[in-house]
Design an enzyme around this catalytic site. Structure first.
Site, PDB file in Angstrom:
ATOM      1  N   TYR A  53       0.850  -1.200   0.000  1.00 41.14           N
ATOM      2  CA  TYR A  53       0.000   0.000   0.000  1.00 41.14           C
ATOM      3  C   TYR A  53       0.881   1.243   0.000  1.00 41.14           C
ATOM      4  CZ  TYR A  53      -4.991  -0.718   0.107  1.00 41.14           C
ATOM      5  OH  TYR A  53      -6.275  -0.953  -0.270  1.00 41.14           O
ATOM      6  N   GLU A  55      -0.440   4.787  -0.538  1.00 38.24           N
ATOM      7  CA  GLU A  55      -1.226   6.016  -0.723  1.00 38.24           C
ATOM      8  C   GLU A  55      -0.352   7.242  -0.500  1.00 38.24           C
ATOM      9  OE1 GLU A  55      -4.578   5.485   1.840  1.00 38.24           O
ATOM     10  OE2 GLU A  55      -5.620   4.236   0.389  1.00 38.24           O
ATOM     11  N   ASP A 199      -6.990  13.278 -24.806  1.00 39.61           N
ATOM     12  CA  ASP A 199      -7.010  11.869 -24.386  1.00 39.61           C
ATOM     13  C   ASP A 199      -6.355  11.091 -25.526  1.00 39.61           C
ATOM     14  OD1 ASP A 199      -7.569   9.227 -23.955  1.00 39.61           O
ATOM     15  OD2 ASP A 199      -9.650   9.548 -23.345  1.00 39.61           O
ATOM     16  N   THR A 225      -4.057   5.758 -21.617  1.00 43.11           N
ATOM     17  CA  THR A 225      -3.885   4.429 -21.047  1.00 43.11           C
ATOM     18  C   THR A 225      -2.498   3.945 -21.460  1.00 43.11           C
ATOM     19  OG1 THR A 225      -5.043   3.530 -22.961  1.00 43.11           O
ATOM     20  CG2 THR A 225      -6.318   3.771 -20.931  1.00 43.11           C
ATOM     21  N   LYS A 228      -2.430   0.164 -24.889  1.00 45.77           N
ATOM     22  CA  LYS A 228      -2.874   0.051 -26.290  1.00 45.77           C
ATOM     23  C   LYS A 228      -1.629   0.087 -27.188  1.00 45.77           C
ATOM     24  CE  LYS A 228      -7.497   1.733 -25.246  1.00 45.77           C
ATOM     25  NZ  LYS A 228      -7.660   2.589 -24.065  1.00 45.77           N
ATOM     26  N   ARG A 234      -2.354  -2.934 -18.387  1.00 45.74           N
ATOM     27  CA  ARG A 234      -3.585  -2.159 -18.243  1.00 45.74           C
ATOM     28  C   ARG A 234      -3.316  -1.064 -17.213  1.00 45.74           C
ATOM     29  NH1 ARG A 234      -8.134  -4.725 -20.656  1.00 45.74           N
ATOM     30  NH2 ARG A 234      -9.101  -2.768 -20.070  1.00 45.74           N
TER      31      ARG A 234
END
Ligand code: DSN
Length: 411
Positions: A53, A55, A199, A225, A228, A234
């Protein structure tokens, strides 16, 4: 603790993973948003970094034990900055839509007006479609493509911008095959005092390789992203001018997300490292050559292609008048071991579940090594499937498997 024991521990999941891997090896992937990540990217995903974790941001975490993760995140950021000439990068977004949500949250208030490309003209759900959070939270005004040329109608963008005075103009798409004039968007935004948001999810790899124009030095904020044309895991990143860094970071965490997925950050960093190599430039160049050849082959066979071709990795085949829909074509091709995605055409009279076209993309077949010769063979096989019956589809499936055997993806 033992590792590498999925087969022994969970035969059901192992079987699913094995069969899907075999399917990817033996079938043709033409979904424009998919690609085959390298073994190094996949290896980074399957590491104990998945346990942590983190954060917060490097040097400012809400959990202990993050010194090594800080090193990782800083490295991912510096590689992404180099790749896109970005002033600031946030590498934590978990996927494209959450990244876009964070961008809106960073720059706007609910109810603000935004200009975005219509979904059925090639835009994305998160660019203001009424069923999406974007269309529900913000006042989206949608521009489209010219019905004759299939190109973004920049005169309409300017007219709508002057009429509606948006706070942000979104440029970007998931089904538009032409180069974008980023500076023209910026000029319109300057005229009306709007932020610019690009985008580039689909074309990021082609931009990183220098094959398409880069909006990052021009626009206020850019999302992409990473899986692609960029061929990573991902996930997503947001890039912006340094003056917006704090508000973008705050919008990602704590605004939209909790802990970043550190294994995904590692895999992103590996992919950025790969994209910085000279081989990647050759790959991106071939993706575009393959798409151009493929679109032209469809045209030569009498099919309609929206805008008459492509400048990037994808194009839309329009089946109106052929007696079958894009959904029918998707199903027929699937039976023959070829994956495409049904797609609307601009001003489609049919609904998105049963639209008139298919979207075809070359990132994945290019990764497996296809060049012009294989692309031409593939289009002739696709035409046999589209025009033939189910029996012909099954014969073609055998030929597809043979072709795939010559170009394996994963061992
Ligand atoms: N689902 C992606 C695509 O296929 O374009 C975009 O999010």
């Amino acid at each position: 603790m033992k590792t590498n024991d999925l087969k022994a521990q969970d035969a059901e999941i192992f079987s699913i993973v094995s069969r899907e891997t075999a399917r990817q090896n033996s079938e043709i992937e033409l979904i424009a948003s998919e690609n085959y990540a390298s073994p190094a990217v996949l290896e980074a995903l399957a590491t104990p970094l998945a346990n942590k974790y983190s954060e917060g941001y490097p040097g400012k975490r809400y959990y202990g034990g993050n010194q090594i993760i800080d090193e990782l995140e800083n490295l991912a950021i510096s590689r992404a900055k180099q790749l896109f000439s970005a002033e600031h990068v946030n590498v934590q977004p978990l996927s494209g839509s959450p990244a876009n949500a964070a961008v809106y949250m960073a720059f706007l208030e609910p109810g603000d007006t935004i200009l975005g490309l219509k979904l059925d003209h090639g835009g994305h759900l998160s660019h203001g479609h009424p069923v999406n959070f974007s269309g529900r939270l913000y006042n989206f005004i949608q521009y489209g493509v010219d019905s004759e040329s299939g190109l973004i109608d920049m005169a309409e963008v300017r007219r709508l911008a002057i009429q509606h005075k948006p706070k942000m103009i979104v440029a970007g798409f998931s089904a538009y095959s032409r180069e974008i004039d980023w500076q023209a968007f910026q000029d319109i935004a300057d005229e009306v005092g709007a932020f610019t948001f690009a985008d580039i999810a689909h074309i990021a790899g082609l931009i990183a390789a220098g094959e398409l124009n880069n909006p990052v030095p021009i626009f206020d904020v850019v999302s992409t992203t990473t899986h692609k044309t960029l061929r990573g895991p991902r996930g997503a990143i947001i890039m912006c001018k340094e003056k917006y860094a704090a508000q973008v970071n705050r919008a990602v965490f704590p605004g939209m997300q909790g802990g970043p997925h550190d294994n995904m950050t590692a895999a992103k960093a590996v992919a950025f490292g790969e994209a910085l190599q000279s081989e990647f430039k050759g790959y991106a160049k071939q993706v575009i050559i393959n798409a151009k050849v493929m679109a032209q082959e469809f045209i030569n066979l009498g099919y309609k292609v929206v805008s008459g071709g492509t400048d990037n990795h994808l194009f839309i085949v329009d089946f109106s008048g052929c007696g079958y829909s894009g959904k029918d074509a998707e199903k027929k091709l699937e039976l023959a071991g070829i994956s495409v995605s049904r797609s609307t055409i601009p001003n489609d009279p049919n609904p998105p579940m049963n639209p008139s076209g298919i979207r075809v993309g070359t990132p994945a077949v290019t990764t497996r090594g296809f060049k012009e010769e294989e692309i031409k063979k593939l289009v002739s096989l696709m035409a046999r499937v589209l025009e033939g019956d189910e029996g012909e589809g099954l014969i073609v499936k055998g030929e597809i498997e043979n072709l795939c055997r010559e170009f394996p993806v994963y061992n």
